[in-house]
Design an enzyme around this catalytic site. Structure first.
Site, PDB file in Angstrom:
ATOM      1  CB  CYS A 198      -0.941   0.064   1.120  1.00 53.33           C
ATOM      2  SG  CYS A 198      -2.269  -1.301   1.271  1.00 53.33           S
TER       3      CYS A 198
HETATM    4  N1  LIG Z   1      -2.701  -5.977   1.892  1.00 51.06           N
HETATM    5  C1  LIG Z   1      -3.173  -4.809   2.474  1.00 51.06           C
HETATM    6  O1  LIG Z   1      -2.941  -4.946   3.644  1.00 51.06           O
HETATM    7  C2  LIG Z   1      -4.285  -3.886   1.730  1.00 51.06           C
HETATM    8  C3  LIG Z   1      -4.953  -3.110   2.445  1.00 51.06           C
HETATM    9  C4  LIG Z   1      -5.499  -2.144   1.759  1.00 51.06           C
HETATM   10  C5  LIG Z   1      -5.814  -2.275   0.547  1.00 51.06           C
HETATM   11  N2  LIG Z   1      -5.081  -3.213  -0.262  1.00 51.06           N
HETATM   12  C6  LIG Z   1      -5.407  -3.177  -1.808  1.00 51.06           C
HETATM   13  O2  LIG Z   1      -6.293  -4.543  -2.054  1.00 51.06           O
HETATM   14  C7  LIG Z   1      -5.892  -4.766  -3.117  1.00 51.06           C
HETATM   15  C8  LIG Z   1      -5.479  -6.322  -3.107  1.00 51.06           C
HETATM   16  O3  LIG Z   1      -4.397  -6.302  -2.069  1.00 51.06           O
HETATM   17  P1  LIG Z   1      -3.934  -7.914  -1.309  1.00 51.06           P
HETATM   18  O4  LIG Z   1      -2.841  -7.270  -0.583  1.00 51.06           O
HETATM   19  O5  LIG Z   1      -5.270  -8.343  -1.020  1.00 51.06           O
HETATM   20  O6  LIG Z   1      -3.254  -8.391  -2.759  1.00 51.06           O
HETATM   21  P2  LIG Z   1      -2.869 -10.177  -2.618  1.00 51.06           P
HETATM   22  O7  LIG Z   1      -1.674 -10.267  -3.810  1.00 51.06           O
HETATM   23  O8  LIG Z   1      -2.792 -10.655  -1.376  1.00 51.06           O
HETATM   24  O9  LIG Z   1      -4.146 -10.917  -3.428  1.00 51.06           O
HETATM   25  C9  LIG Z   1      -4.386 -10.655  -4.504  1.00 51.06           C
HETATM   26  C10 LIG Z   1      -5.112 -11.972  -5.337  1.00 51.06           C
HETATM   27  O10 LIG Z   1      -5.450 -11.524  -6.504  1.00 51.06           O
HETATM   28  C11 LIG Z   1      -5.453 -12.975  -7.312  1.00 51.06           C
HETATM   29  N3  LIG Z   1      -5.448 -12.412  -8.615  1.00 51.06           N
HETATM   30  C12 LIG Z   1      -4.586 -11.643  -9.295  1.00 51.06           C
HETATM   31  N4  LIG Z   1      -4.854 -11.449 -10.555  1.00 51.06           N
HETATM   32  C13 LIG Z   1      -6.431 -12.141 -10.779  1.00 51.06           C
HETATM   33  C14 LIG Z   1      -7.344 -12.320 -11.656  1.00 51.06           C
HETATM   34  N5  LIG Z   1      -7.161 -11.691 -12.852  1.00 51.06           N
HETATM   35  N6  LIG Z   1      -8.557 -12.862 -11.280  1.00 51.06           N
HETATM   36  C15 LIG Z   1      -8.549 -13.333  -9.985  1.00 51.06           C
HETATM   37  N7  LIG Z   1      -7.630 -13.176  -9.220  1.00 51.06           N
HETATM   38  C16 LIG Z   1      -6.685 -12.757  -9.431  1.00 51.06           C
HETATM   39  C17 LIG Z   1      -3.914 -13.168  -6.981  1.00 51.06           C
HETATM   40  O11 LIG Z   1      -3.907 -14.609  -7.215  1.00 51.06           O
HETATM   41  C18 LIG Z   1      -4.283 -12.935  -5.310  1.00 51.06           C
HETATM   42  O12 LIG Z   1      -4.342 -14.027  -4.518  1.00 51.06           O
HETATM   43  C19 LIG Z   1      -4.820  -4.060  -3.920  1.00 51.06           C
HETATM   44  O13 LIG Z   1      -5.487  -2.883  -4.701  1.00 51.06           O
HETATM   45  C20 LIG Z   1      -4.323  -3.382  -2.410  1.00 51.06           C
HETATM   46  O14 LIG Z   1      -3.632  -2.008  -2.744  1.00 51.06           O
HETATM   47  C21 LIG Z   1      -4.368  -4.092   0.173  1.00 51.06           C
END
Ligand SMILES: NC(=O)c1ccc[n+]([C@@H]2O[C@H](COP(=O)([O-])OP(=O)(O)OC[C@H]3O[C@@H](n4cnc5c(N)ncnc54)[C@H](O)[C@@H]3O)[C@@H](O)[C@H]2O)c1
Length: 465
Positions: A299
């Site tokens: 983030c």
């Molecule tokens: N990690 C955090 O603490 C956090 C906090 C707030 C917001 N976010 C936001 O949330 C979003 C996701 O982050 P995250 O940390 O959960 O990511 P992550 O990498 O942990 O999870 C993303 C998932 O999406 C899957 N994926 C990728 N491409 C895909 C597709 N085309 N179809 C289906 N699945 C697909 C991946 O395999 C993975 O399991 C981002 O935009 C991030 O900025 C993350």
């Protein structure tokens, strides 16, 4: 005279035929949400998507998780959680008893058609030139568009710049000949998850929701109210998108400020940690941020640059964001300089030395290594000729990442192994570490996290960085 309905002053008026309210996609979806009959699909079962899926399951809905990573789908079918910080129970609870009938996970995106609501939580990283990489959001929007049907609600949760939902998702859906706010519904709701945090979870963190139109906003709000304690509707999707960026930019800028303070105060021989503690006694107008070896995670190092990129469209610079990025990105290099200096003061050259990095995850008590500054520090030290190992109780081995492929395994941590290194670098202050044992057995410690603050006995070998 009693007139026949529709006959007015001799004119026959044909009444407009409105469909009965209950037949409209909006009313049907509302009813399905209110009665817990709606099927909730979550795309992207990572740090954000998996706990969200569990939150809707706990609220009594049938949930279907979607991910392109078959290993995650297989693990979920076995009832296993691949995200340790969420606890082993998170997945197994969904598979227990009657609840198992309301849980499914799949890599078959044609099944999106089964869902009444679809929430997208896919990654939003940066490209090589700090430009937004929306390829995951676009791929997911295409997947949803393929099976989009009347009465579906779609919500984007990925962090992104304002107007992404309207400019990237909406046209793909309307190209199917369906109308937003009438046939289908579209909203944005930022995820504010902070993995590893004990005092808050997905249900307890207040949720912002903004629709592409008023009806979409209302339906998304109604859905989240079923699973999340406090839902705050805002005027539109753009307000919700921008609010999330403001939150993360605020952190990035304040962390940069305190990192700069650290470098200045270090040079003056003043303890920045004591200064922060002292300033924190002010009951208003000050919020403590802490210095470190550089930003990490998915983030704070990334999201601010989504706004920088979009701001070019309106011809405005984002000077605070750029400056904060500059300061924060320089921190790993600063740590390497402090290590070099500390070793020099101990009569040890960097070339040929043995260094142990403690902590590979970007923050305590999680296994998330994304954007972790430890990688850059290790690479820079190796470049200077040091032989570097790492220990992390949460990261037994490294895996291939976007920018790094270290191919290392966590070493065994013991008094004997600690003694074999010329320098120990504290990069992450995991609570599993016994700092006194580390201090008692290390020759030299460079501490980027003030982890050694409670250590008793000799301290001459501990150098802040
Ligand atoms: N990690 C955090 O603490 C956090 C906090 C707030 C917001 N976010 C936001 O949330 C979003 C996701 O982050 P995250 O940390 O959960 O990511 P992550 O990498 O942990 O999870 C993303 C998932 O999406 C899957 N994926 C990728 N491409 C895909 C597709 N085309 N179809 C289906 N699945 C697909 C991946 O395999 C993975 O399991 C981002 O935009 C991030 O900025 C993350």
């Amino acid at each position: 005279m009693i007139r026949e309905p529709g006959v007015l002053l001799g004119w026959r008026v044909t009444p407009v035929q409105f469909p009965p309210l209950m037949d409209m996609p909006q009313s049907q979806l509302k009813a399905r949400i209110e009665s817990n009959a709606a099927v909730i699909g979550v795309i992207g079962l990572g740090y954000v998507g998996l706990p969200l899926l569990a939150a809707f399951h706990r609220a009594g809905f049938k949930v279907v998780g979607f991910d392109v990573d078959q290993k995650k789908i297989d693990a979920l079918h076995k009832g296993e959680s691949y995200l340790k910080h969420l606890g082993a129970d998170l997945v197994s609870n969904m598979k227990r008893g009657d609840g198992a009938k309301r849980f499914d996970a799949t890599a078959d995106f044609a099944r999106l058609a089964e869902c009444d609501a679809i929430i997208s939580c896919v990654p939003t990283p940066l490209g090589h030139h700090l430009e937004p990489d929306l390829s995951y959001v676009e791929a997911t929007a295409d997947d949803i568009a393929r099976t989009l049907r009347k009465g579906q609600l779609v919500v984007l949760e990925s962090t992104t710049y304002p107007r992404t939902t309207r400019e990237i998702m909406l046209p793909r859906f309307e190209a199917r000949g369906l109308k937003c706010g009438v046939d289908f519904f579209l909203a944005y709701s930022p995820e504010r998850e902070d993995p590893g945090r004990k005092d808050h979870n997905t249900q307890s963190i207040p949720k912002l929701v903004g629709g592409i139109d008023a009806v979409s906003g209302e339906l998304a709000t109604a859905m989240y109210r079923k699973a999340i304690k406090q839902v705050i509707p805002v005027s539109n999707a753009e307000v919700a998108e921008a609010a999330k960026l403001l939150e993360n930019i605020y952190r990035a800028v304040n962390i940069a400020l305190v990192n700069e303070m650290k470098m200045v105060l270090d040079a003056m021989g003043i303890d920045v940690w004591e200064v922060i503690r002292a300033a924190s006694t002010k009951p208003f107008g000050f919020q403590a941020f802490y210095p470190g070896p550089g930003l990490g995670g998915h983030c704070i190092p990334i999201d601010p640059f989504y706004l920088t990129w979009k701001a070019r469209e309106v011809g405005l610079p984002t000077r605070f964001i750029e400056l904060a990025g500059e300061v924060n990105r320089a921190m790993p290099e600063y740590v390497v300089q402090r290590i070099t200096l500390a070793m020099n003061n101990h009569g040890k050259a960097m070339k040929g030395s043995k260094i142990l990095a403690l902590g590979l995850a970007y923050k305590p008590d999680v296994d998330d290594v994304r954007e972790s500054p430890s990688f850059e520090i290790i690479e820079k030290l190796e470049h200077l000729g040091a032989q570097v190992d790492y220990h992390d109780p949460h990261v037994p081995a490294t895996h291939k990442m976007r920018h790094y492929d270290l191919q290392m395994r966590s070493i065994e941590l013991s008094p004997a192994s600690l003694k074999s290194y010329d320098c120990i670098v504290v990069a992450t202050h995991h609570s599993a570490y016994d700092w006194q044992m580390i201090a008692d057995n290390a020759k030299l410690i460079v501490d980027t996290r003030n982890a050694m603050r409670e250590v008793r006995g000799k301290r001459e070998h501990i150098v802040p960085a």
